[in-house]
Motif scaffolding. Structure first.
Motif, mmCIF file in Angstrom:
data_model
loop_
_atom_site.group_PDB
_atom_site.id
_atom_site.type_symbol
_atom_site.label_atom_id
_atom_site.label_comp_id
_atom_site.label_asym_id
_atom_site.label_seq_id
_atom_site.Cartn_x
_atom_site.Cartn_y
_atom_site.Cartn_z
ATOM 1 N N GLY A 1 0.837 -1.247 -0.102
ATOM 2 C CA GLY A 1 0.214 -0.111 0.183
ATOM 3 C C GLY A 1 1.038 1.332 0.256
ATOM 4 N N GLU A 2 2.140 1.471 -0.289
ATOM 5 C CA GLU A 2 2.313 2.137 0.115
ATOM 6 C C GLU A 2 3.361 3.032 -1.621
ATOM 7 O OE1 GLU A 2 7.670 3.418 1.360
ATOM 8 O OE2 GLU A 2 7.221 1.549 1.270
ATOM 9 N N GLN A 3 2.827 4.413 -1.305
ATOM 10 C CA GLN A 3 2.955 5.101 -2.817
ATOM 11 C C GLN A 3 3.790 6.131 -2.473
ATOM 12 O OE1 GLN A 3 -0.922 6.824 -3.407
ATOM 13 N NE2 GLN A 3 -1.864 4.805 -3.758
ATOM 14 N N LYS A 4 4.724 5.774 -4.283
ATOM 15 C CA LYS A 4 5.335 7.104 -4.453
ATOM 16 C C LYS A 4 5.113 7.432 -5.694
ATOM 17 C CE LYS A 4 9.473 5.786 -1.697
ATOM 18 N NZ LYS A 4 11.257 5.387 -1.896
ATOM 19 N N MET A 5 5.821 8.669 -5.630
ATOM 20 C CA MET A 5 5.565 9.221 -7.292
ATOM 21 C C MET A 5 6.906 8.893 -8.114
ATOM 22 S SD MET A 5 2.049 10.341 -7.461
ATOM 23 C CE MET A 5 2.273 11.387 -9.775
ATOM 24 N N ILE A 6 7.128 9.077 -9.246
ATOM 25 C CA ILE A 6 7.856 9.214 -9.788
ATOM 26 C C ILE A 6 7.584 9.687 -11.042
ATOM 27 C CG2 ILE A 6 7.529 6.482 -11.603
ATOM 28 C CD1 ILE A 6 10.166 6.112 -10.834
ATOM 29 N N ASN A 7 9.112 11.094 -11.677
ATOM 30 C CA ASN A 7 9.004 11.409 -12.543
ATOM 31 C C ASN A 7 10.081 10.459 -13.971
ATOM 32 O OD1 ASN A 7 6.884 13.691 -12.456
ATOM 33 N ND2 ASN A 7 8.330 13.645 -10.445
ATOM 34 N N GLY A 8 9.734 10.436 -14.933
ATOM 35 C CA GLY A 8 10.346 10.352 -16.178
ATOM 36 C C GLY A 8 9.896 9.236 -17.020
ATOM 37 N N GLN A 9 10.852 8.352 -17.710
ATOM 38 C CA GLN A 9 9.435 7.421 -18.643
ATOM 39 C C GLN A 9 10.540 6.048 -18.535
ATOM 40 O OE1 GLN A 9 11.388 10.206 -22.072
ATOM 41 N NE2 GLN A 9 13.551 9.649 -22.573
ATOM 42 N N ILE A 10 10.298 5.256 -19.369
ATOM 43 C CA ILE A 10 10.060 4.117 -19.269
ATOM 44 C C ILE A 10 11.403 3.732 -20.150
ATOM 45 C CG2 ILE A 10 9.363 1.352 -19.263
ATOM 46 C CD1 ILE A 10 6.989 2.407 -18.477
ATOM 47 N N ARG A 11 12.422 3.503 -19.184
ATOM 48 C CA ARG A 11 13.707 2.124 -20.259
ATOM 49 C C ARG A 11 13.404 0.988 -20.060
ATOM 50 N NH1 ARG A 11 19.750 2.915 -18.098
ATOM 51 N NH2 ARG A 11 19.270 5.469 -18.384
ATOM 52 N N SER A 12 13.325 0.485 -19.409
ATOM 53 C CA SER A 12 12.941 -1.224 -19.597
ATOM 54 C C SER A 12 11.909 -1.560 -18.493
ATOM 55 C CB SER A 12 14.191 -1.656 -19.611
ATOM 56 O OG SER A 12 14.814 -2.356 -18.291
ATOM 57 N N MET A 13 11.588 -2.348 -19.088
ATOM 58 C CA MET A 13 10.743 -3.449 -17.855
ATOM 59 C C MET A 13 10.986 -4.748 -18.424
ATOM 60 S SD MET A 13 7.309 -1.510 -18.711
ATOM 61 C CE MET A 13 6.271 -3.081 -17.974
ATOM 62 N N ASN A 14 11.592 -5.951 -17.246
ATOM 63 C CA ASN A 14 11.981 -7.444 -17.899
ATOM 64 C C ASN A 14 11.403 -7.915 -16.462
ATOM 65 O OD1 ASN A 14 14.609 -7.690 -19.119
ATOM 66 N ND2 ASN A 14 14.957 -5.830 -17.962
ATOM 67 N N LEU A 15 9.849 -7.967 -16.134
ATOM 68 C CA LEU A 15 9.149 -8.781 -15.120
ATOM 69 C C LEU A 15 9.686 -9.974 -14.505
ATOM 70 C CD1 LEU A 15 5.595 -7.912 -17.731
ATOM 71 C CD2 LEU A 15 7.321 -6.450 -15.656
ATOM 72 N N VAL A 16 10.073 -11.228 -15.441
ATOM 73 C CA VAL A 16 10.354 -12.148 -15.337
ATOM 74 C C VAL A 16 11.259 -11.769 -13.726
ATOM 75 C CG1 VAL A 16 11.281 -14.420 -15.363
ATOM 76 C CG2 VAL A 16 9.828 -13.859 -16.972
ATOM 77 N N ASP A 17 12.229 -10.453 -13.920
ATOM 78 C CA ASP A 17 13.363 -10.398 -13.515
ATOM 79 C C ASP A 17 13.159 -9.673 -12.195
ATOM 80 O OD1 ASP A 17 15.190 -12.192 -14.866
ATOM 81 O OD2 ASP A 17 15.724 -10.469 -15.480
ATOM 82 N N HIS A 18 11.609 -8.927 -11.767
ATOM 83 C CA HIS A 18 11.054 -8.543 -11.617
ATOM 84 C C HIS A 18 11.498 -6.654 -11.870
ATOM 85 C CE1 HIS A 18 8.930 -11.568 -8.973
ATOM 86 N NE2 HIS A 18 10.176 -12.614 -9.635
ATOM 87 N N ARG A 19 11.654 -6.467 -12.083
ATOM 88 C CA ARG A 19 12.713 -5.310 -12.749
ATOM 89 C C ARG A 19 11.616 -4.747 -13.850
ATOM 90 N NH1 ARG A 19 17.900 -4.641 -11.032
ATOM 91 N NH2 ARG A 19 19.203 -3.086 -12.210
ATOM 92 N N ILE A 20 11.994 -3.096 -13.293
ATOM 93 C CA ILE A 20 11.327 -1.835 -13.888
ATOM 94 C C ILE A 20 12.026 -0.920 -14.033
ATOM 95 C CG2 ILE A 20 9.203 -0.350 -14.655
ATOM 96 C CD1 ILE A 20 7.885 -3.261 -13.719
ATOM 97 N N VAL A 21 12.527 -0.480 -14.851
ATOM 98 C CA VAL A 21 13.639 0.715 -14.921
ATOM 99 C C VAL A 21 13.101 2.451 -15.078
ATOM 100 C CG1 VAL A 21 15.980 1.912 -15.086
ATOM 101 C CG2 VAL A 21 15.552 -0.480 -14.378
ATOM 102 N N PHE A 22 12.725 3.455 -14.581
ATOM 103 C CA PHE A 22 12.180 4.570 -14.904
ATOM 104 C C PHE A 22 14.046 5.417 -15.820
ATOM 105 C CE2 PHE A 22 7.947 4.913 -15.329
ATOM 106 C CZ PHE A 22 7.811 3.921 -13.943
ATOM 107 N N GLU A 23 13.487 5.932 -16.782
ATOM 108 C CA GLU A 23 14.727 7.299 -16.745
ATOM 109 C C GLU A 23 14.638 8.543 -17.001
ATOM 110 O OE1 GLU A 23 16.964 6.035 -19.992
ATOM 111 O OE2 GLU A 23 15.756 6.530 -21.545
ATOM 112 N N THR A 24 14.861 9.659 -15.891
ATOM 113 C CA THR A 24 14.241 10.721 -15.610
ATOM 114 C C THR A 24 15.636 11.182 -17.461
ATOM 115 O OG1 THR A 24 16.931 11.967 -15.234
ATOM 116 C CG2 THR A 24 14.650 11.689 -13.533
ATOM 117 N N SER A 25 13.951 12.211 -18.136
ATOM 118 C CA SER A 25 14.602 12.742 -18.901
ATOM 119 C C SER A 25 16.046 14.409 -18.622
ATOM 120 C CB SER A 25 13.168 13.301 -19.564
ATOM 121 O OG SER A 25 12.663 15.306 -19.402
ATOM 122 N N ALA A 26 16.304 14.476 -20.062
ATOM 123 C CA ALA A 26 17.191 15.351 -20.111
ATOM 124 C C ALA A 26 16.983 16.513 -20.091
ATOM 125 C CB ALA A 26 18.148 15.274 -21.098
ATOM 126 N N ASP A 27 15.905 17.194 -19.855
ATOM 127 C CA ASP A 27 14.701 18.224 -20.261
ATOM 128 C C ASP A 27 15.379 19.163 -19.656
ATOM 129 O OD1 ASP A 27 12.143 16.810 -22.451
ATOM 130 O OD2 ASP A 27 14.193 17.454 -22.088
#
Lengths: 67, 67
Positions: free
Chosen positions: A41-67
Motif C-alpha cells: 500500500g505504499e505509494q510514491k510518485m516518479i517522474n520520467g519515462q520507462i527505459r526497460s521492463m523485465n517482469l520475470v526479473d521483477h525489474r522496471i527501470v525509469f529514466e529521467t529526461s534530459a529536459d
C-alpha cells in the motif's frame, strides 16, 4: 506474488537507484509522471519515462529526461 | 513466473484487446512504440502509451493515442 522493483536512472547513465520495492500498480498521472503503489500500500510518485521492463526479473527501470 | 498479459485499448474506450500473453520484456523503440517479448520468445510491436499496469494481476494495458 508478481510485483516488481522500480528503479530510476538519470538519462544516459547506467546507474539505477531503487525507488520502491514490491510494486503492484503503476499508473500514469500526467505527462511523464507516474504513481507507484506497492503490495503493502505504499505509494510514491516518479517522474520520467520507462527505459526497460523485465517482469520475470521483477525489474522496471525509469529514466529521467534530459529536459 | 511473473510475466504479464498485454492489452491494447482505443483511446477513451474501455474495451481492451489482448495483444500478447506471457510477456517478460517491454522495451521502448522510439516515441510511443514498444517491443514486447514473451517468455516463449515471441515478439510483437505495439504503438501507444501505458494506461495501467497491475503486476499482481499480470495485466498491462496500453492505449492508442487519439492523434
Amino acid at each position: 506474488m508478481c510485483e516488481a522493483n522500480v528503479y530510476l536512472a538519470q538519462d544516459g547513465r547506467d546507474e539505477e537507484v531503487l525507488v520502491l520495492e514490491a510494486v503492484d500498480q503503476i499508473l500514469p498521472e500526467g505527462p511523464g509522471s507516474w504513481r507507484l503503489t506497492s503490495i503493502f500500500g505504499e505509494q510514491k510518485m516518479i517522474n520520467g519515462q520507462i527505459r526497460s521492463m523485465n517482469l520475470v526479473d521483477h525489474r522496471i527501470v525509469f529514466e529521467t529526461s534530459a529536459d
